[in-house]
Each structure stands twice: as structure tokens, then as C-alpha cells.
Write a protein that holds these residues in place. Sequence first.
Motif, PDB file in Angstrom:
ATOM      1  N   LEU A  74      -1.235   4.834  -8.102  1.00 50.09           N
ATOM      2  CA  LEU A  74      -1.237   6.153  -7.469  1.00 50.09           C
ATOM      3  C   LEU A  74       0.091   6.816  -7.786  1.00 50.09           C
ATOM      4  CD1 LEU A  74      -2.799   8.049  -5.554  1.00 50.09           C
ATOM      5  CD2 LEU A  74      -1.599   6.964  -3.645  1.00 50.09           C
ATOM      6  N   LEU A  75       0.027   8.032  -8.318  1.00 49.03           N
ATOM      7  CA  LEU A  75       1.231   8.813  -8.622  1.00 49.03           C
ATOM      8  C   LEU A  75       2.272   8.000  -9.399  1.00 49.03           C
ATOM      9  CD1 LEU A  75       1.611  10.563  -5.154  1.00 49.03           C
ATOM     10  CD2 LEU A  75       0.674  11.553  -7.251  1.00 49.03           C
ATOM     11  N   GLY A  76       1.802   7.260 -10.376  1.00 49.72           N
ATOM     12  CA  GLY A  76       2.736   6.554 -11.255  1.00 49.72           C
ATOM     13  C   GLY A  76       3.264   5.248 -10.703  1.00 49.72           C
ATOM     14  N   ARG A  77       2.771   4.835  -9.532  1.00 52.14           N
ATOM     15  CA  ARG A  77       3.218   3.554  -8.983  1.00 52.14           C
ATOM     16  C   ARG A  77       2.040   2.597  -8.861  1.00 52.14           C
ATOM     17  NH1 ARG A  77       8.252   3.879  -6.675  1.00 52.14           N
ATOM     18  NH2 ARG A  77       9.015   6.004  -6.455  1.00 52.14           N
ATOM     19  N   LEU A  78       2.363   1.308  -8.989  1.00 53.58           N
ATOM     20  CA  LEU A  78       1.345   0.291  -8.737  1.00 53.58           C
ATOM     21  C   LEU A  78       1.352   0.028  -7.242  1.00 53.58           C
ATOM     22  CD1 LEU A  78      -0.682  -1.818  -9.686  1.00 53.58           C
ATOM     23  CD2 LEU A  78       1.224  -3.393 -10.001  1.00 53.58           C
ATOM     24  N   ILE A  79       0.296   0.445  -6.563  1.00 54.15           N
ATOM     25  CA  ILE A  79       0.266   0.324  -5.104  1.00 54.15           C
ATOM     26  C   ILE A  79      -0.116  -1.081  -4.690  1.00 54.15           C
ATOM     27  CG2 ILE A  79      -0.784   1.222  -2.987  1.00 54.15           C
ATOM     28  CD1 ILE A  79       0.989   3.230  -4.518  1.00 54.15           C
ATOM     29  N   GLU A  80      -1.151  -1.590  -5.370  1.00 59.28           N
ATOM     30  CA  GLU A  80      -1.616  -2.907  -4.972  1.00 59.28           C
ATOM     31  C   GLU A  80      -2.247  -3.603  -6.163  1.00 59.28           C
ATOM     32  OE1 GLU A  80      -3.879  -2.792  -1.403  1.00 59.28           O
ATOM     33  OE2 GLU A  80      -4.258  -4.941  -1.379  1.00 59.28           O
ATOM     34  N   PHE A  81      -1.975  -4.896  -6.283  1.00 60.26           N
ATOM     35  CA  PHE A  81      -2.542  -5.666  -7.379  1.00 60.26           C
ATOM     36  C   PHE A  81      -2.984  -7.004  -6.828  1.00 60.26           C
ATOM     37  CE2 PHE A  81      -1.768  -8.464 -11.198  1.00 60.26           C
ATOM     38  CZ  PHE A  81      -2.945  -8.090 -11.832  1.00 60.26           C
ATOM     39  N   ALA A  82      -4.282  -7.293  -6.906  1.00 60.24           N
ATOM     40  CA  ALA A  82      -4.790  -8.522  -6.316  1.00 60.24           C
ATOM     41  C   ALA A  82      -6.140  -8.857  -6.923  1.00 60.24           C
ATOM     42  CB  ALA A  82      -4.946  -8.350  -4.803  1.00 60.24           C
ATOM     43  N   LYS A  83      -6.749  -9.907  -6.402  1.00 58.22           N
ATOM     44  CA  LYS A  83      -8.107 -10.224  -6.823  1.00 58.22           C
ATOM     45  C   LYS A  83      -9.000  -9.047  -6.494  1.00 58.22           C
ATOM     46  CE  LYS A  83      -8.402 -14.893  -7.548  1.00 58.22           C
ATOM     47  NZ  LYS A  83      -9.063 -16.163  -7.498  1.00 58.22           N
ATOM     48  N   THR A  84      -9.951  -8.779  -7.392  1.00 59.57           N
ATOM     49  CA  THR A  84     -10.831  -7.628  -7.210  1.00 59.57           C
ATOM     50  C   THR A  84     -11.517  -7.656  -5.845  1.00 59.57           C
ATOM     51  OG1 THR A  84     -11.202  -7.582  -9.577  1.00 59.57           O
ATOM     52  CG2 THR A  84     -12.769  -6.388  -8.228  1.00 59.57           C
ATOM     53  N   GLU A  85     -12.003  -8.840  -5.487  1.00 59.74           N
ATOM     54  CA  GLU A  85     -12.668  -9.004  -4.193  1.00 59.74           C
ATOM     55  C   GLU A  85     -11.828  -8.510  -3.040  1.00 59.74           C
ATOM     56  OE1 GLU A  85     -15.016 -13.015  -4.541  1.00 59.74           O
ATOM     57  OE2 GLU A  85     -13.740 -12.939  -2.742  1.00 59.74           O
ATOM     58  N   SER A 116      -4.603  -4.556   1.300  1.00 60.51           N
ATOM     59  CA  SER A 116      -3.453  -4.645   2.202  1.00 60.51           C
ATOM     60  C   SER A 116      -2.852  -3.278   2.464  1.00 60.51           C
ATOM     61  CB  SER A 116      -2.358  -5.508   1.574  1.00 60.51           C
ATOM     62  OG  SER A 116      -2.922  -6.616   0.958  1.00 60.51           O
ATOM     63  N   ASP A 117      -3.043  -2.360   1.522  1.00 63.90           N
ATOM     64  CA  ASP A 117      -2.369  -1.072   1.654  1.00 63.90           C
ATOM     65  C   ASP A 117      -3.353  -0.001   2.126  1.00 63.90           C
ATOM     66  OD1 ASP A 117       0.445   0.135   0.239  1.00 63.90           O
ATOM     67  OD2 ASP A 117      -1.131   1.582   0.728  1.00 63.90           O
ATOM     68  N   LYS A 118      -2.883   0.833   3.025  1.00 63.97           N
ATOM     69  CA  LYS A 118      -3.727   1.898   3.574  1.00 63.97           C
ATOM     70  C   LYS A 118      -4.236   2.842   2.478  1.00 63.97           C
ATOM     71  CE  LYS A 118      -5.102   4.440   7.235  1.00 63.97           C
ATOM     72  NZ  LYS A 118      -5.951   5.343   6.495  1.00 63.97           N
ATOM     73  N   ARG A 119      -3.351   3.132   1.492  1.00 61.32           N
ATOM     74  CA  ARG A 119      -3.721   4.080   0.439  1.00 61.32           C
ATOM     75  C   ARG A 119      -4.833   3.509  -0.438  1.00 61.32           C
ATOM     76  NH1 ARG A 119       2.377   4.671  -1.503  1.00 61.32           N
ATOM     77  NH2 ARG A 119       2.220   2.502  -0.848  1.00 61.32           N
ATOM     78  N   THR A 120      -4.777   2.198  -0.693  1.00 58.26           N
ATOM     79  CA  THR A 120      -5.858   1.568  -1.461  1.00 58.26           C
ATOM     80  C   THR A 120      -7.165   1.711  -0.706  1.00 58.26           C
ATOM     81  OG1 THR A 120      -4.206  -0.076  -2.067  1.00 58.26           O
ATOM     82  CG2 THR A 120      -6.474  -0.520  -2.714  1.00 58.26           C
TER      83      THR A 120
END
Lengths: 311, 253
Positions: free
Chosen positions: B222-233, B240-244
Motif C-alpha cells: 500500500l502506497l509503496g510500503r509492504l504492509i503485511e507479508f505472510a501465508k496466503t491463508e 494482522s494489519d487493519k489496512r490489509t
Amino acid sequence: MRTGSRLPDETFRYAMIACGLSVAVVLGLILYELVVNSSLSLHQFGWRFFISQTWDPVKDQFGALPFIYGTIVSSIVALVLAVPLGVGVALFITEMCPQRLRGILSFSTELLAAIPSVIYGLWAIFVLVPILRLYIEPGLMRYFGWTGLFEGPPYGIGMLAAGIVLAIMVVPIISSLTREVLSAVPRNQREAALALGSTRWEMIRIGVLRNARAGILGAVILGLGRALGETMAVTMVIGNRPEIAKSLLAPGYTMASVIANEFTEATGRLYLSALVEIGLALFLVTIVVNALARLLVWSVTRGLPARVHAQ
Amino acid sequence: MGVGIEVESLNAWFGATQALQDIGMRIAPNHATAIIGPSGCGKSTFVRCLNRMHETLPETRVTGKVRIGEMEVYGDGTPAVLVRRQVGMVFQKPNPFPAMSIYDNVAAGLKLNGFRDRRKLDEIVERSLRMAALWDEVKDALKKKSGASLSGGQQQRLCIARALAVEPNVLLMDEPASALDPISTGKIEDLIFQLKENYTIVIVTHNMQQAARVAEFTGFFLLGRLIEFAKTEKIFTNPSDKRTEDYITGRFG
């Protein structure tokens, strides 16, 4: 709802048909005039006119071969020099040139096309010919004399000088059209080549030139058209001698030049008629060369899309 | 075999605009990793940084570290050309070379590498087209038909075959199905499923269902930042993140 009259539409239609037809009509009229006005010479010499090498107004003997030869050879010399240069200029402008320089360079190449040919002729007489005579031609004779293309006294003026001047005049045409064609090749073609790990040159070869070759050939054909018909600058440096010589250093003559030079002093109806027939020959040579060039384009692009659609 | 990708504090710019900010990510070998996010979030720029395509655009800049297997992508001694030969890329819009036959399209990368053995070339072209599930559809017109004469979906599979022919370690796919119809999209997704056994795949997608279908891992940008990276499931069921969560539940984007 608007129920406009059909009149404007119809008028427009006929006006456009008239415009389209006018091209064919003008072409037909030119051919007609050339044939009618050269009928005397056509009857006198027949087909021999196109293969005879004698041009002797005093004895009323006329043959067009030296002029046909001169026109074709000077154009070939011009293309040999102008095609690599013109395509190179276009490639530099579209692929490598810094953004700021791009506008300036394209503008200046197009400016070259706007210079009147008499200016090129003058420049050639005062600058190019002495350089050729003193430096370039002796060098060509020493190193490439064995080809037979560069022998005889280095006058400066001659087929080579004419070819070089023509090349300079043709470069802007080839380069500006090629530039258009190259910039129409979509960026995704360049990216496809780059992503495969090509170097810049390989990217240009497979991603750009290969897609643009039909268009580049088209640009060359237009340049060739200009070279075949160019009169003034060529007349000033080609030497105006109706002889066929293998050496490019020897003087020659072109069809356009002989018409320009001798029309005003052509006494006698046969002489005049022969000059008009030279015009007819030029007309035919142009048509044949263009047809051949189109055949070439067609054979290169057969089975493939003629143009890459911009995205 | 695929290799892993490690990204450390990666930044990228277009002129003065920063498109990526401080991205860090470890991409697992022989898996598919999806990159999702709204338009303009930098997901395309991110994958284009992995094979140094970003720098081919004018006035762009990249800082940070990317390691693909043993290769330092932005190392001093690493030529961009070498990186791109080991990382295949498939673009959003199919871009076969229209002036080349189907065969020459697939062979293009190998020919660039100076590959001249005709028999071996024939083999690789066939194998690549089979891997891209295109062989049966084109085998009768390999050298007769232009790459541009195929349908959009076939063109995209041709591009995949072209990328596979040079035997890359990693395959980057920048929205490979977004210009295709649903049937072609299905074929491409099946293909990704098979390919990830042997390749590390990074796929940018606009389509969240697609990410859920093909990828084991998902990164949300989002906006050039990696907000969250995890297993697809986890991303799709329990972010974990509200924006995700807002994005995947369709509150924006």
C-alpha cells in the motif's frame, strides 16, 4: 431529432472523389504530354534510344543510356552512404539520446531537409569538391583502386561528389521517417527483449529494428525517390559528361541534369523531342524502381503483420 | 530448480517520486508468492526491481539489496543483463515478437546467449512450449505462423514459454492474466500451479481470488510500503494489519 439534408454529405463525397481522381488524372496527363512531345524522337530512334550511348546534338544522334546510368548510380551511391547514417541518426535520437538533446537533434535534422538544393550544390562546389580532390579521392585510389571503382584523375567533381551531396540531402528524409517508425514500436517490445537478458544493441536489433523494418524500407524508398529526381545540386557537381565510366571518380550525367542544362539551348525539334523522351525515361525509371522497392517491402513482410500496433 | 529471493531495505524512485519505501521480504524457493494491493501501490515496481527492469525507464533510481540465490542483484560486479538472463519475466500485456515465428519467439532468448545447436534448440523449444501448455495448439505451425497470429491467451503462454526457454531460476509475472478472458486465465493459473514445482514464482495480481488460488505466500502493498507479508491463508482469513483487512474485505481499492 435532426433531419438534416443529405446535400452536404453528397457534396463532400463528390469533392473527395474529385480529389482522389485528380491524382490519377495529373499522372495520366504527364505521361500523355511526355509521349506526345517526344513522339519525334520515339519514331526516329525507337527502343534504341534507351540503350544507345551516343549523345551528339550536332549530328542529331541521341541515346539516353549514360543519363539513365548516371541517375541510377548516383542514387545508389547516395543510398549506400545515407541509409546507415540516416537509420543511425534515428536510432540515436529514439534509443540513446538524452531527453534534452532529442528535440534539438530532431529539429536540426528536419531543418536539413528544408535547405534549398542550390545551397547544397554551392557548398559542394566550394567545400566538398576540393576536399574530395585533395584528400579523399587520392586516398580511395591508393587503397581501393584495385576495385576499379576509384581510378582516373581525381577531379573532385564526378559521380562520387554527386552521390555524397545526394546522400546529405536524403539523410534527413530517411532519418525523420525512420524516427517516426521507431518510436511507433511499442515499449513492451523493448521490454520483452530486455527481460530476456539482451544487451542494448540486441534489444535494438530484435525488439526494435526487426519490428520496424518494413517502415524503414518505406523511408528508404522515399529517400530514393528524392535522389532519383534531384536536379540542381547534382548538376552542379556531377561533371555533366554523357559517358558511362566504371570509376566513381569520373564525371557523369543524370537524366534530370541534362534536361535542366540543355532544355533552353535545344535548337531543333529532334533535340527537344529527345530531351522530353529523357523525361519520359526518368518517369519510367522512377516507376520501375518504386515498384521494385515495394516488391521488396512486400516480400520482407509477407505473412507477418506489416506494422506493430502501438498499445 | 528455483532459488529463494531476499530483499532488504529496497527503495525505488521515479524522478522525485518514491515508489517503494524500505521493502524487506524473503521469498521462498519453489513456491508461488503473490503481490497484491490497489493500483499505484508499487507492486509492479517491486517485481521490476527484482530483475532490474525498473532502471530501464528514464529517470529512475533504486537503492537497497536484492539477493537471488547466490547472486547480488544490485552488486557492483553484477551486470543487469546477467540478472535478467536468470530471472524470467512475463508482462501484463502479452508481448510476443510479431516479426518472428512461434519457434523463433521461444528460441529468442537462447539465440541471444549464442546458442547454435539446432537439435538441442528444437528440443528446448518443444519442452518450453509443452511446459507452457501450448505445444499441442501450435506444433503444426511452429515456423509458419507469427507470434502475433495467436489469440491473446495463447500469446501469453507463448511469452511464458519464451521466458522458460532460457531456464531461469525465478519467474516474475506482472498481472499475467489481467488482459485475458476467464478461460485463458484459468489455463495460466493451472500453469502456475505446475511451474512452481520447479521455479520460484512471484506474481503480481489485481485479483485477490487469483492470489488465493495460486500462491502460498502473499504480500500486501500500500502506497509503496509492504504492509503485511505472510501465508496466503493468514492474509485472507486472519490478517494482522487493519489496512490489509480493509483491502481484502473490499473497503477500498
